[in-house]
Design an enzyme around this catalytic site. Structure first.
Site, PDB file in Angstrom:
ATOM      1  N   GLU A  71      -1.049  -9.232  -1.323  1.00 32.34           N
ATOM      2  CA  GLU A  71      -2.716  -9.333  -1.161  1.00 32.34           C
ATOM      3  C   GLU A  71      -3.217  -9.211  -2.378  1.00 32.34           C
ATOM      4  O   GLU A  71      -4.249  -9.918  -2.637  1.00 32.34           O
ATOM      5  CB  GLU A  71      -3.063  -8.320  -0.052  1.00 32.34           C
ATOM      6  CG  GLU A  71      -2.595  -8.605   1.442  1.00 32.34           C
ATOM      7  CD  GLU A  71      -2.886  -7.348   2.461  1.00 32.34           C
ATOM      8  OE1 GLU A  71      -2.682  -6.304   2.008  1.00 32.34           O
ATOM      9  OE2 GLU A  71      -3.566  -7.610   3.362  1.00 32.34           O
ATOM     10  N   GLY A 116       0.410  -4.866   0.560  1.00 30.36           N
ATOM     11  CA  GLY A 116      -0.873  -4.958  -0.293  1.00 30.36           C
ATOM     12  C   GLY A 116      -0.480  -5.544  -1.609  1.00 30.36           C
ATOM     13  O   GLY A 116      -1.280  -6.163  -2.191  1.00 30.36           O
ATOM     14  N   GLU A 158       3.840  -6.047   7.288  1.00 31.26           N
ATOM     15  CA  GLU A 158       3.092  -4.794   7.815  1.00 31.26           C
ATOM     16  C   GLU A 158       3.406  -4.576   9.106  1.00 31.26           C
ATOM     17  O   GLU A 158       3.493  -3.582   9.827  1.00 31.26           O
ATOM     18  CB  GLU A 158       1.479  -5.134   7.731  1.00 31.26           C
ATOM     19  CG  GLU A 158       1.051  -4.961   6.340  1.00 31.26           C
ATOM     20  CD  GLU A 158       1.352  -5.996   5.302  1.00 31.26           C
ATOM     21  OE1 GLU A 158       1.853  -6.719   5.554  1.00 31.26           O
ATOM     22  OE2 GLU A 158       0.585  -5.714   4.170  1.00 31.26           O
ATOM     23  N   ALA A 176       0.966  -1.129   0.003  1.00 31.95           N
ATOM     24  CA  ALA A 176       0.104   0.088   0.000  1.00 31.95           C
ATOM     25  C   ALA A 176       0.833   1.256   0.003  1.00 31.95           C
ATOM     26  O   ALA A 176       2.205   1.239   0.304  1.00 31.95           O
ATOM     27  CB  ALA A 176      -1.090  -0.181   1.331  1.00 31.95           C
TER      28      ALA A 176
HETATM   29  N1  3HC Z   1       4.727   3.397  -0.119  1.00 31.48           N
HETATM   30  C1  3HC Z   1       5.239   4.489  -0.498  1.00 31.48           C
HETATM   31  N2  3HC Z   1       6.480   4.636  -0.658  1.00 31.48           N
HETATM   32  C2  3HC Z   1       7.403   3.636  -0.969  1.00 31.48           C
HETATM   33  C3  3HC Z   1       6.888   2.311  -0.493  1.00 31.48           C
HETATM   34  C4  3HC Z   1       5.644   2.370  -0.098  1.00 31.48           C
HETATM   35  N3  3HC Z   1       4.813   1.048   0.213  1.00 31.48           N
HETATM   36  N4  3HC Z   1       7.778   1.403  -0.717  1.00 31.48           N
HETATM   37  C5  3HC Z   1       8.791   2.254  -0.910  1.00 31.48           C
HETATM   38  N5  3HC Z   1       8.639   3.476  -1.122  1.00 31.48           N
HETATM   39  C6  3HC Z   1       9.509   4.655  -1.509  1.00 31.48           C
HETATM   40  C7  3HC Z   1      10.621   4.730  -0.520  1.00 31.48           C
HETATM   41  O1  3HC Z   1      10.010   5.715   0.447  1.00 31.48           O
HETATM   42  C8  3HC Z   1      11.850   5.470  -1.229  1.00 31.48           C
HETATM   43  O2  3HC Z   1      11.308   6.748  -1.815  1.00 31.48           O
HETATM   44  P1  3HC Z   1      12.408   7.984  -1.803  1.00 31.48           P
HETATM   45  O3  3HC Z   1      13.228   7.470  -2.994  1.00 31.48           O
HETATM   46  O4  3HC Z   1      11.591   9.280  -1.773  1.00 31.48           O
HETATM   47  O5  3HC Z   1      13.168   7.878  -0.487  1.00 31.48           O
HETATM   48  C9  3HC Z   1      11.547   4.826  -2.755  1.00 31.48           C
HETATM   49  O6  3HC Z   1      10.188   4.168  -2.820  1.00 31.48           O
HETATM   50  C10 3HC Z   1      12.589   3.531  -2.881  1.00 31.48           C
HETATM   51  O7  3HC Z   1      12.528   2.686  -1.716  1.00 31.48           O
HETATM   52  P2  3HC Z   1      13.872   2.132  -1.318  1.00 31.48           P
HETATM   53  O8  3HC Z   1      14.834   2.881  -1.169  1.00 31.48           O
HETATM   54  O9  3HC Z   1      13.229   1.086   0.056  1.00 31.48           O
HETATM   55  O10 3HC Z   1      14.072   1.232  -2.531  1.00 31.48           O
HETATM   56  P3  3HC Z   1      14.607  -0.535  -2.538  1.00 31.48           P
HETATM   57  O11 3HC Z   1      14.484  -0.634  -4.006  1.00 31.48           O
HETATM   58  O12 3HC Z   1      15.721  -0.647  -1.842  1.00 31.48           O
HETATM   59  O13 3HC Z   1      13.573  -1.282  -1.920  1.00 31.48           O
HETATM   60  C11 3HC Z   1      11.136  -2.157  -1.372  1.00 31.48           C
HETATM   61  C12 3HC Z   1      12.158  -1.483  -2.353  1.00 31.48           C
HETATM   62  C13 3HC Z   1      11.669  -3.600  -1.062  1.00 31.48           C
HETATM   63  C14 3HC Z   1       9.772  -2.259  -1.985  1.00 31.48           C
HETATM   64  C15 3HC Z   1      11.109  -1.154  -0.074  1.00 31.48           C
HETATM   65  O14 3HC Z   1      11.271   0.200  -0.352  1.00 31.48           O
HETATM   66  C16 3HC Z   1      10.165  -1.678   0.941  1.00 31.48           C
HETATM   67  O15 3HC Z   1      10.525  -2.670   1.645  1.00 31.48           O
HETATM   68  N6  3HC Z   1       9.045  -0.967   0.966  1.00 31.48           N
HETATM   69  C17 3HC Z   1       8.038  -1.147   1.931  1.00 31.48           C
HETATM   70  C18 3HC Z   1       7.333  -2.423   1.972  1.00 31.48           C
HETATM   71  C19 3HC Z   1       6.172  -2.214   2.827  1.00 31.48           C
HETATM   72  O16 3HC Z   1       6.357  -2.439   3.937  1.00 31.48           O
HETATM   73  N7  3HC Z   1       4.955  -2.575   2.293  1.00 31.48           N
HETATM   74  C20 3HC Z   1       3.980  -2.635   3.006  1.00 31.48           C
HETATM   75  C21 3HC Z   1       3.206  -1.697   3.079  1.00 31.48           C
HETATM   76  S1  3HC Z   1       1.893  -1.596   4.372  1.00 31.48           S
HETATM   77  C22 3HC Z   1       0.602  -2.413   3.416  1.00 31.48           C
HETATM   78  O17 3HC Z   1       0.820  -2.712   2.195  1.00 31.48           O
HETATM   79  C23 3HC Z   1      -0.701  -2.341   4.197  1.00 31.48           C
HETATM   80  C24 3HC Z   1      -1.688  -3.187   3.301  1.00 31.48           C
HETATM   81  O18 3HC Z   1      -1.752  -4.568   4.062  1.00 31.48           O
HETATM   82  C25 3HC Z   1      -3.211  -2.842   3.240  1.00 31.48           C
END
Ligand code: 3HC
Length: 654
Positions: free
Chosen positions: A110, A107, A130, A68
């Site tokens: 999911e 997400g 999450e 998400a």
């Molecule tokens: N939402 C918004 N921005 C995100 C994001 C997300 N889910 N994931 C990454 N970004 C952004 C980062 O903030 C960063 O932004 P910036 O360049 O402005 O600093 C950019 O994307 C690149 O991120 P990374 O430097 O981390 O890039 P990598 O290539 O090293 O890693 C990744 C990519 C593995 C996708 C890593 O970013 C990551 O682990 N992201 C988070 C994943 C996560 O926690 N997802 C779950 C979200 S909660 C959810 O999904 C709720 C649902 O159940 C309803």
């Protein structure tokens, strides 16, 4: 082939009657509002068009969907919300196949779980991380994942937030296939067959897990939770999947997700997430190319040097490690190989990986062996004269473009740099012990460190899988300076009336990996004592000073290794020691302090404020670039609980 636009970042093409939909929302294809709306439009197109037989969904670039959109979390939800998109995918009358080209997280997974089949590139990673954001999955993950894997594996994955490889996901039943050739072509093939036996994940019954497996998985997750709410909630929801209908499970999951989203822990963990991304942005390094790194030299093969060697070997570097004599070098080699062998035994590496690492390791009893190194890290005894002599010597051994790095904890890297002909090539790389495990690395920018040398230090840290935090030169850098302030305040609290056990228990309840006095005992009390003796001559007599730690050292109570320190150790277990209680009481009497009672809350507030106050000074002095960098140092190097966000976050300092 003309593309159909479903939203600004979702488009489709048609191949062989299959609608191939690409999600393209750089950098990670987060499922933001326009992505969600695009998927809904694509589904409507699929089901409203009789010439289309199926849909394949994939991501552009390196990710399928990175989750998400975390940036939307602070705001009210905007339609279509992800749970509705996911339900619409699952309810589609025509099959939808997920073609996971890269990470499918949160997400993103999911969405994939709601598809009728899933295929992934071998390099893809799948996970529900999450809990690392203080949340539970909010779009069906806790209900659909266990319907594929069983309850116990789902508790392990969701409760820990661990991502799995495509291969493991296949074994767990999450994937139907791992692509062997062209992912999209194979996904299109699958989609032709998918219609014949449409499998809706939500309709499946949960494969059985034994009660013992479920409880073991839950215990493991809770054992690491250290006061975090989300892992326990994740366990509860996954168990519910095994007991209730899909609709009941989904409703309960959504309610929990929304409640957690606004919690203090989730806010803190979001802060940590963005803090990590911000820390990588370092002033003055835009467009600066790091130097080439293939061979890492290490001087000193004690615990620290060996840990650094293992970390560098793990990352694929060639390593040249030297000691003062051939005999010491041989001992060092044994230590490094033993560490690698432990990783082989635990399954972290396989035999081929072990052999490859050993073949990239060279050890020698003579510094001249370091000549081919691109970067040399010294990890010798933290004494100025020892390090200064070494830097002078290294200067004459390594190539002119090689980098010299010091792993000092307290010494001044600028003074060490002045021992060399070219101080611009000197940088501080402060590893934390055990260096092959701890994620933090303070990258110390000296007054003369060249930008490409700093950039190379940062790149090295990233290649080692570490979190580098840039800091300026000050005694103890960011972490140990704050830790000293924490130590002092903990000792003042003792004088004021709290006991070591009360303080430790308050901080452990707060979520610190260990209380301060237990840490002092583990690390040993001698180094801080020596530093206090060094500083004695310049100490302001008006400044508050606690003598209790000095008295402990004078009595030979150097900590756990000595069998006694702030505690007595019986069979490795800490116990309050009346002798220490007497020393504390005597110190109070000498200062005329009447001891007070402290609540746990008062103890944690005083200690966290002391850390934040020191952090403010580091910011004012320009040692730390931003408050959030300080939080990351404490969280990744000193056991501060991530779900509290760090001392600066708690003090409201941006
Ligand atoms: N939402 C918004 N921005 C995100 C994001 C997300 N889910 N994931 C990454 N970004 C952004 C980062 O903030 C960063 O932004 P910036 O360049 O402005 O600093 C950019 O994307 C690149 O991120 P990374 O430097 O981390 O890039 P990598 O290539 O090293 O890693 C990744 C990519 C593995 C996708 C890593 O970013 C990551 O682990 N992201 C988070 C994943 C996560 O926690 N997802 C779950 C979200 S909660 C959810 O999904 C709720 C649902 O159940 C309803």
């Amino acid at each position: 082939m003309t593309a159909i636009t479903f939203s600004p970042d979702v488009s489709g093409t048609i191949t062989d009657g299959v609608l191939v939909v690409t999600l393209d929302n750089p950098p990670v294809n987060a499922a933001s509002q326009t992505v969600r709306a695009g998927i809904m439009a694509a589904l409507a197109h699929l089901n409203g068009n009789s010439t289309l037989k199926a849909m394949v969904m994939t991501g552009a670039g390196k990710s399928f969907v990175g989750g998400a959109d975390i940036r939307e979390f602070g705001k009210p939800p905007v339609d279509p919300i992800l749970p509705d998109v996911v339900s619409a995918i699952e309810a589609s009358a025509k099959p939808v196949v997920a073609a996971l080209n890269g990470v499918a997280l949160g997400g993103g997974l999911e969405i994939a779980l709601a598809c009728h089949q899933r295929i992934a590139a071998a390099s893809a990673k799948l996970g529900l991380p999450e809990v690392k954001l203080g949340l539970v999955p909010g779009a069906g993950g806790t209900q659909r994942l266990p319907r594929l894997t069983g309850v116990a594996p789902a508790i392990e994955m969701i409760g820990s937030g661990r991502a799995v490889s495509a291969k493991e996901a296949l074994t767990l039943g999450i994937l139907d296939r791992v692509a062997t050739g062209d992912l999209l072509a194979e996904a299109i093939d699958m989609s032709h067959a998918a219609g014949k036996s449409m499998r809706r994940t939500g309709m499946l019954s949960v494969p059985p897990s034994s009660d013992a497996d479920i409880e073991a998985a839950a215990k493991k997750v809770l054992g690491k939770a250290r006061g975090q709410t989300a892992p326990g909630q994740a366990i509860r929801l996954v168990k519910l999947a095994g007991e209730a209908t899909l609709d009941t499970g989904l409703a309960e999951e959504r309610r929990t997700f929304l409640e957690l989203k606004d919690s203090e822990q989730a806010r803190a963990l979001r802060h940590v997430f963005f803090a990590e991304r911000a820390s990588a942005k370092v002033d003055g390094l835009d467009g600066v190319q790091p130097r080439k790194l293939e061979t890492i030299g290490i001087v000193g093969m004690g615990l620290m040097g060996s840990g650094i060697a293992v970390s560098a070997l793990d990352a694929g570097f060639r390593v040249i490690a030297v000691e003062q004599s051939a005999e010491a070098a041989e001992k060092g080699r044994t230590r490094i190989e033993d560490m690698l062998r432990k990783n082989l035994a635990s399954g972290r590496i396989d035999q081929a990986g072990f052999d490859a690492r050993v073949s990239r390791l060279k050890t020698a009893g003579d510094k001249t062996a370091l000549q081919p190194a691109d970067l040399v890290i010294e990890a010798v005894f933290d004494d100025y004269d020892v390090k200064a002599t070494l830097f002078g010597a290294l200067d004459g051994i390594v190539r002119d473009d090689a980098i010299l790095a010091t792993n000092t904890s307290y010494l001044d890297p600028d003074r060490l740099a002045a021992e060399t002909k070219n101080p611009a090539r000197v940088v501080g790389l402060h590893f934390f012990s055990p260096a092959n495990i701890m994620r933090l690395m303070e990258v110390v920018k000296g007054a003369k460190t060249a930008p490409d040398v700093l950039a190379t230090g940062l790149q090295l840290a990233k290649r080692l899988g570490k979190l580098p935090i840039v800091c300026g030169v000050t005694e103890g850098f960011i972490g140990n300076r704050i830790f000293s302030a924490y130590r002092k305040e903990a000792e003042f609290l003792l004088e004021d009336g709290a006991s070591p056990a009360e303080i430790d228990s308050a901080m452990e309840k707060f979520g610190m990996a260990m209380g301060p006095f237990a840490v002092f005992d583990l690390a040993g009390l001698e180094i801080a004592w020596a530093r206090r003796k060094r500083q004695a001559a310049t100490r302001d007599p008006a400044e508050r000073y606690s003598v209790i730690a000095d008295r402990l050292c004078e009595a030979g109570r150097f900590g756990q290794k000595a069998g006694r320190g702030w505690y007595a150790y019986v069979d490795g277990k800490r116990q309050e020691d009346p002798a220490v209680t007497d020393m504390i009481a005597a110190a109070r009497r000498e200062k005329g302090i009447v001891p007070k009672d402290f609540t746990s809350g008062e103890i944690t507030r005083r200690l966290v404020s002391a850390m934040a106050d020191e952090g403010r000074k580091l910011l004012a002095e320009g040692i730390a670039a931003r408050a959030s960098d300080i939080d990351l140092v404490l969280i990744n190097g000193y056991g501060f609980p991530a779900h509290r966000g760090g001392p600066m976050f708690m003090a409201g300092i941006e």
